[in-house]
Write a protein that holds these residues in place. Structure first.
Motif, PDB file in Angstrom:
ATOM      1  N   VAL A   2      32.579  53.513  40.185  1.00 47.98           N
ATOM      2  CA  VAL A   2      32.340  52.603  41.335  1.00 47.98           C
ATOM      3  C   VAL A   2      31.566  53.400  42.552  1.00 47.98           C
ATOM      4  CG1 VAL A   2      33.032  50.820  42.725  1.00 47.98           C
ATOM      5  CG2 VAL A   2      33.926  50.854  40.696  1.00 47.98           C
ATOM      6  N   ASP A   3      30.407  52.770  43.001  1.00 50.13           N
ATOM      7  CA  ASP A   3      29.950  52.986  44.296  1.00 50.13           C
ATOM      8  C   ASP A   3      30.943  52.621  45.632  1.00 50.13           C
ATOM      9  OD1 ASP A   3      28.682  53.418  46.733  1.00 50.13           O
ATOM     10  OD2 ASP A   3      26.615  52.662  45.821  1.00 50.13           O
ATOM     11  N   PRO A   4      31.453  53.537  46.083  1.00 55.17           N
ATOM     12  CA  PRO A   4      32.267  53.110  47.181  1.00 55.17           C
ATOM     13  C   PRO A   4      31.691  52.344  48.383  1.00 55.17           C
ATOM     14  CG  PRO A   4      31.860  55.501  47.422  1.00 55.17           C
ATOM     15  CD  PRO A   4      31.138  55.077  46.234  1.00 55.17           C
ATOM     16  N   PHE A   5      30.393  52.558  48.682  1.00 54.17           N
ATOM     17  CA  PHE A   5      29.660  51.812  49.702  1.00 54.17           C
ATOM     18  C   PHE A   5      29.317  50.523  49.323  1.00 54.17           C
ATOM     19  CE2 PHE A   5      29.380  56.103  50.428  1.00 54.17           C
ATOM     20  CZ  PHE A   5      30.257  56.370  51.663  1.00 54.17           C
ATOM     21  N   ASN A   6      29.262  50.101  47.934  1.00 54.90           N
ATOM     22  CA  ASN A   6      28.784  48.954  47.442  1.00 54.90           C
ATOM     23  C   ASN A   6      29.864  47.755  47.372  1.00 54.90           C
ATOM     24  OD1 ASN A   6      28.085  46.713  45.548  1.00 54.90           O
ATOM     25  ND2 ASN A   6      26.371  48.023  44.915  1.00 54.90           N
ATOM     26  N   SER A   7      30.137  47.113  48.248  1.00 54.77           N
ATOM     27  CA  SER A   7      31.248  45.840  48.197  1.00 54.77           C
ATOM     28  C   SER A   7      31.082  44.925  47.118  1.00 54.77           C
ATOM     29  CB  SER A   7      31.081  45.208  49.378  1.00 54.77           C
ATOM     30  OG  SER A   7      29.957  44.359  49.577  1.00 54.77           O
ATOM     31  N   THR A   8      29.779  44.833  46.417  1.00 50.59           N
ATOM     32  CA  THR A   8      29.812  43.791  45.192  1.00 50.59           C
ATOM     33  C   THR A   8      30.406  44.852  44.122  1.00 50.59           C
ATOM     34  OG1 THR A   8      27.857  42.801  45.951  1.00 50.59           O
ATOM     35  CG2 THR A   8      28.287  42.511  43.701  1.00 50.59           C
ATOM     36  N   GLU A   9      30.138  45.861  43.942  1.00 51.53           N
ATOM     37  CA  GLU A   9      30.584  46.741  42.733  1.00 51.53           C
ATOM     38  C   GLU A   9      32.273  47.071  42.809  1.00 51.53           C
ATOM     39  OE1 GLU A   9      29.288  50.591  41.722  1.00 51.53           O
ATOM     40  OE2 GLU A   9      27.072  49.686  41.534  1.00 51.53           O
ATOM     41  N   LYS A  10      32.609  46.954  44.142  1.00 52.92           N
ATOM     42  CA  LYS A  10      34.182  47.193  44.376  1.00 52.92           C
ATOM     43  C   LYS A  10      34.821  45.753  43.896  1.00 52.92           C
ATOM     44  CE  LYS A  10      35.019  48.778  48.436  1.00 52.92           C
ATOM     45  NZ  LYS A  10      34.908  49.289  49.772  1.00 52.92           N
ATOM     46  N   ALA A  11      34.064  44.716  44.460  1.00 53.69           N
ATOM     47  CA  ALA A  11      34.958  43.303  44.159  1.00 53.69           C
ATOM     48  C   ALA A  11      35.090  43.123  42.579  1.00 53.69           C
ATOM     49  CB  ALA A  11      34.049  42.452  44.906  1.00 53.69           C
ATOM     50  N   LEU A  12      33.853  43.530  41.868  1.00 48.13           N
ATOM     51  CA  LEU A  12      33.751  43.486  40.363  1.00 48.13           C
ATOM     52  C   LEU A  12      34.866  44.185  39.783  1.00 48.13           C
ATOM     53  CD1 LEU A  12      30.100  43.155  39.645  1.00 48.13           C
ATOM     54  CD2 LEU A  12      31.641  41.067  39.841  1.00 48.13           C
ATOM     55  N   PHE A  13      34.906  45.381  40.327  1.00 51.37           N
ATOM     56  CA  PHE A  13      35.668  46.551  39.835  1.00 51.37           C
ATOM     57  C   PHE A  13      37.231  45.924  39.907  1.00 51.37           C
ATOM     58  CE2 PHE A  13      38.298  50.252  39.701  1.00 51.37           C
ATOM     59  CZ  PHE A  13      37.887  50.971  38.488  1.00 51.37           C
ATOM     60  N   GLN A  14      37.503  45.565  41.086  1.00 44.73           N
ATOM     61  CA  GLN A  14      39.054  45.295  41.072  1.00 44.73           C
ATOM     62  C   GLN A  14      39.252  43.988  40.533  1.00 44.73           C
ATOM     63  OE1 GLN A  14      39.065  44.758  45.557  1.00 44.73           O
ATOM     64  NE2 GLN A  14      39.242  47.178  45.850  1.00 44.73           N
ATOM     65  N   PHE A  15      38.375  42.898  40.262  1.00 47.65           N
ATOM     66  CA  PHE A  15      38.476  41.639  39.466  1.00 47.65           C
ATOM     67  C   PHE A  15      38.883  42.039  38.109  1.00 47.65           C
ATOM     68  CE2 PHE A  15      36.967  38.472  36.942  1.00 47.65           C
ATOM     69  CZ  PHE A  15      37.569  37.337  37.338  1.00 47.65           C
ATOM     70  N   SER A  16      37.850  43.010  37.415  1.00 49.79           N
ATOM     71  CA  SER A  16      38.185  43.206  36.218  1.00 49.79           C
ATOM     72  C   SER A  16      39.394  44.114  35.853  1.00 49.79           C
ATOM     73  CB  SER A  16      36.934  44.185  35.702  1.00 49.79           C
ATOM     74  OG  SER A  16      36.812  45.183  36.430  1.00 49.79           O
ATOM     75  N   ARG A  17      39.940  44.899  36.908  1.00 50.28           N
ATOM     76  CA  ARG A  17      41.203  45.564  36.678  1.00 50.28           C
ATOM     77  C   ARG A  17      42.324  44.686  36.895  1.00 50.28           C
ATOM     78  NH1 ARG A  17      40.963  50.153  34.006  1.00 50.28           N
ATOM     79  NH2 ARG A  17      40.232  52.042  35.184  1.00 50.28           N
ATOM     80  N   LYS A  18      42.289  43.712  37.859  1.00 47.97           N
ATOM     81  CA  LYS A  18      43.339  42.717  37.885  1.00 47.97           C
ATOM     82  C   LYS A  18      43.555  41.727  36.558  1.00 47.97           C
ATOM     83  CE  LYS A  18      44.261  38.674  40.749  1.00 47.97           C
ATOM     84  NZ  LYS A  18      44.007  37.919  41.693  1.00 47.97           N
ATOM     85  N   ASN A  19      42.477  41.448  36.280  1.00 47.92           N
ATOM     86  CA  ASN A  19      42.591  40.672  34.939  1.00 47.92           C
ATOM     87  C   ASN A  19      42.717  41.332  33.617  1.00 47.92           C
ATOM     88  OD1 ASN A  19      42.245  37.867  36.066  1.00 47.92           O
ATOM     89  ND2 ASN A  19      40.521  39.155  37.097  1.00 47.92           N
ATOM     90  N   LYS A  20      42.340  42.702  33.544  1.00 47.68           N
ATOM     91  CA  LYS A  20      42.628  43.217  32.158  1.00 47.68           C
ATOM     92  C   LYS A  20      43.198  44.547  32.497  1.00 47.68           C
ATOM     93  CE  LYS A  20      40.605  44.536  27.975  1.00 47.68           C
ATOM     94  NZ  LYS A  20      40.299  43.671  26.679  1.00 47.68           N
ATOM     95  N   PRO A  21      44.641  44.770  33.088  1.00 48.06           N
ATOM     96  CA  PRO A  21      45.134  45.956  33.206  1.00 48.06           C
ATOM     97  C   PRO A  21      45.213  46.799  32.259  1.00 48.06           C
ATOM     98  CG  PRO A  21      46.717  44.048  33.425  1.00 48.06           C
ATOM     99  CD  PRO A  21      45.321  43.617  33.144  1.00 48.06           C
ATOM    100  N   GLY A  22      45.065  47.997  32.530  1.00 50.30           N
ATOM    101  CA  GLY A  22      45.255  49.093  31.397  1.00 50.30           C
ATOM    102  C   GLY A  22      43.907  49.202  30.680  1.00 50.30           C
ATOM    103  N   SER A  23      42.784  48.710  31.211  1.00 56.01           N
ATOM    104  CA  SER A  23      41.697  48.936  30.288  1.00 56.01           C
ATOM    105  C   SER A  23      40.927  50.242  30.657  1.00 56.01           C
ATOM    106  CB  SER A  23      40.619  47.804  30.884  1.00 56.01           C
ATOM    107  OG  SER A  23      40.352  47.665  32.129  1.00 56.01           O
ATOM    108  N   ARG A  24      40.298  50.801  29.785  1.00 52.34           N
ATOM    109  CA  ARG A  24      39.740  52.185  29.584  1.00 52.34           C
ATOM    110  C   ARG A  24      38.453  52.100  30.180  1.00 52.34           C
ATOM    111  NH1 ARG A  24      41.286  52.960  23.810  1.00 52.34           N
ATOM    112  NH2 ARG A  24      39.229  53.826  23.629  1.00 52.34           N
ATOM    113  N   PRO A  25      38.132  53.142  30.999  1.00 49.46           N
ATOM    114  CA  PRO A  25      36.863  53.240  31.523  1.00 49.46           C
ATOM    115  C   PRO A  25      35.574  53.181  30.401  1.00 49.46           C
ATOM    116  CG  PRO A  25      37.987  55.237  32.162  1.00 49.46           C
ATOM    117  CD  PRO A  25      38.919  54.282  31.157  1.00 49.46           C
ATOM    118  N   LEU A  26      34.437  52.423  30.952  1.00 53.47           N
ATOM    119  CA  LEU A  26      33.388  52.211  30.014  1.00 53.47           C
ATOM    120  C   LEU A  26      32.890  53.443  29.690  1.00 53.47           C
ATOM    121  CD1 LEU A  26      31.761  49.185  31.537  1.00 53.47           C
ATOM    122  CD2 LEU A  26      33.040  49.155  29.485  1.00 53.47           C
TER     123      LEU A  26
END
Length: 166
Positions: A2-26
């Protein structure tokens, strides 16, 4: 990643981690072989990824290429021919399904949400060869790619910036 300066990427990443905990990196499943980074002029981001699919009948692995796109719904809808079903199978192609999504998007916009549309396409060998010949992923995407599958829409609530006051 995730690009740490891209707020949209961070939001999508946090959303996906929250909704699918333990998922593996793409990156465990896909290799990124081409990319167009998001910019406010084009209003989309494109990635081409490669994976290998195991053929159980002869134990042979075959390459598969996917185009993943996220961006403004108006651009994505203009380049899409279908919408995936909620269960992940098949696609809807009737205009009424695009109209239903447009109604949901309008509702979300009235509630102050920023809309992101997620699309994909299974690329053929011809697509890959054409991209290589053109040597310009952006040109190929804008001129040749008009059959995306809409995978979903996201309505992000942007937090109020601390420097704004009422």
């Amino acid at each position: 990643t995730v690009d740490p300066f891209n707020s949209t990427e961070k939001a999508l990443f946090q959303f996906s981690r929250k909704n699918k905990p333990g998922s593996r990196p793409l990156s465990e499943f896909y290799d990124v072989i081409g990319e167009i980074k998001f910019n406010s002029n084009s209003k989309y981001q494109v990635k081409i990824v490669k994976t290998f699919e195991q053929d159980l009948s002869n134990e042979k692995k075959t390459e598969k290429y996917f185009l993943w796109v996220r961006g403004a719904h108006d651009i994505m809808f203009s380049k899409s021919k279908s919408i995936i079903q909620p269960d992940g199978r098949g696609v809807f192609t009737e205009q009424k399904y695009f109209d239903n999504l447009e109604n949901k998007i309008l509702e979300w916009c009235f509630n102050g949400r920023r809309i992101i549309c997620l699309c994909q396409k299974l690329l053929s060998r011809d697509d890959i060869e054409k991209i290589k010949q053109m040597n310009d992923l952006n040109k190929w995407f804008t001129q040749e790619c008009n059959d995306l599958v809409v995978m979903g829409i996201i309505g992000l609530m942007d937090p109020l910036r601390p420097w704004y006051s009422f």
